[in-house]
Design an enzyme around this catalytic site. Structure first.
Site, PDB file in Angstrom:
ATOM      1  CB  CYS A   1       3.079   8.000  -1.507  1.00  0.00           C
ATOM      2  SG  CYS A   1       1.343   8.450  -1.475  1.00  0.00           S
TER       3      CYS A   1
ATOM      4  CG  HIS B   1       2.826   4.500  -4.892  1.00  0.00           C
ATOM      5  ND1 HIS B   1       3.210   4.180  -3.621  1.00  0.00           N
ATOM      6  CD2 HIS B   1       1.808   5.386  -4.768  1.00  0.00           C
ATOM      7  CE1 HIS B   1       2.453   4.829  -2.755  1.00  0.00           C
ATOM      8  NE2 HIS B   1       1.594   5.576  -3.418  1.00  0.00           N
TER       9      HIS B   1
ATOM     10  CD  GLU C   1       5.788   1.707  -3.933  1.00  0.00           C
ATOM     11  OE1 GLU C   1       6.297   2.553  -4.696  1.00  0.00           O
ATOM     12  OE2 GLU C   1       4.892   1.996  -3.121  1.00  0.00           O
TER      13      GLU C   1
END
Lengths: 85, 219
Positions: B86, B186, B188
């Site tokens: 990002c 994302h 994660e």
């Protein structure tokens, strides 16, 4: 050492889509104030720059514009005002 | 395996990234943006957030921080992997470690949703769902740059339903030669089942595999 004041305008390059400008354009059209306004958005900076002479200060300003204030991939900049203080 | 996560003022995905790294058993440390000692890390993350408030433009001011300036050496010496997620992807493009640039989404909105992505990498499912959360995620590059990207097979992730107007539906790039990965989605946020998505594990498993192979080879 001389000191100068500069105003810089950074805008998106021609051909790079400006969604914020397009949104303002739509609003103007919707409110009937202006049919097609070709709105273009950008950023304004004003700063002081020093140099041994005008050429030196302008070269420094150019570096600031290219390296910090704009990204040459999609933006161009224009020095609107450059005056000695 | 040692992972480092660079933290800027305004970073907000550092802890999510740390938790994901630790889940895979990696020793994980935060790197303050003033630090320049990067060689001890096998992998470095530039996490999501709003570095330096994203003032001027997203990722613009972060490019001048000592940690980011040191990344160039880290990459040049081929020390390890560099992953920008990002805001991290925006920083990688601003520093020219990856080609192109990210600009305001076509619809001018901050988009926060789960998107379907097409993956171009062996050993990875062809299609995954990752979360995205960005206002400036529209990938742009000139024709010549795009040709280079395609010639080097750098397009790692593509949006199936392009949400932000990115050229060629590009959501992520992978420079295999320099081991740099940049992506707007994302991964994660997709490691723990509590988040309702565990597709992100594939990404970390991919890195784990690549890094483990290396560690074994080195010993």
């Amino acid at each position: 050492m001389k000191k100068y004041k500069a105003d810089i305008i950074v805008t998106l390059k021609k051909g790079v889509r400006d969604p914020q400008g397009a949104a303002v354009d739509t609003v103007l059209k919707r409110t009937g104030i202006q049919e097609i306004a070709q709105v273009q958005t950008g950023k304004f900076f004003t700063l002081d720059v020093t140099g041994s002479d005008e050429t030196n200060a302008k070269a420094k300003l150019d570096t600031i514009c290219r390296e910090v204030l704009s990204n040459p991939v999609l933006e161009s900049y224009k020095v609107e005002r450059f005056v000695e203080l | 395996m040692k992972a480092g996560i660079i933290v800027f003022p305004g970073t907000n995905c550092d802890i999510d990234t740390e938790k994901a790294c630790k889940y895979f058993g990696w020793e994980t440390e935060f790197i303050w943006h003033d630090d320049t000692e990067l060689n001890k890390y096998d992998i470095i993350f530039l996490p999501g957030g709003f570095s330096y408030g994203d003032y001027i433009r997203a990722g613009r001011l972060a490019k001048f921080s000592p940690a980011v300036m040191s990344l160039k050496d880290y990459v040049k010496t081929k020390r390890g992997f560099l992953v920008g997620i990002c805001n991290g992807f925006q920083i990688l493009c601003e520093t020219k470690l990856l080609p192109g640039i990210l600009s305001t989404n076509t619809n001018t909105k901050f988009i926060c949703e789960e998107v379907e992505l097409e993956v171009n990498h062996d050993g990875f499912p062809k299609s995954v769902k990752f979360a995205i959360a960005h206002g400036e995620g529209r990938y742009i590059a000139d024709e010549q740059t795009l040709q280079g990207i395609q010639a080097k097979n750098m397009i790692f992730l593509r949006y199936k339903n392009n949400p932000n107007g990115s050229v060629l539906d590009i959501a992520g790039l992978y420079d295999k030669e320099n081991r740099i990965i940049g992506m707007m989605p994302h991964p994660e946020r997709g490691v723990f089942s509590e988040t309702g998505n565990i597709d992100g594990k594939y990404f970390f498993e991919m890195l784990n595999k690549a890094l483990t192979k290396e560690t074994v080879a080195a010993t």
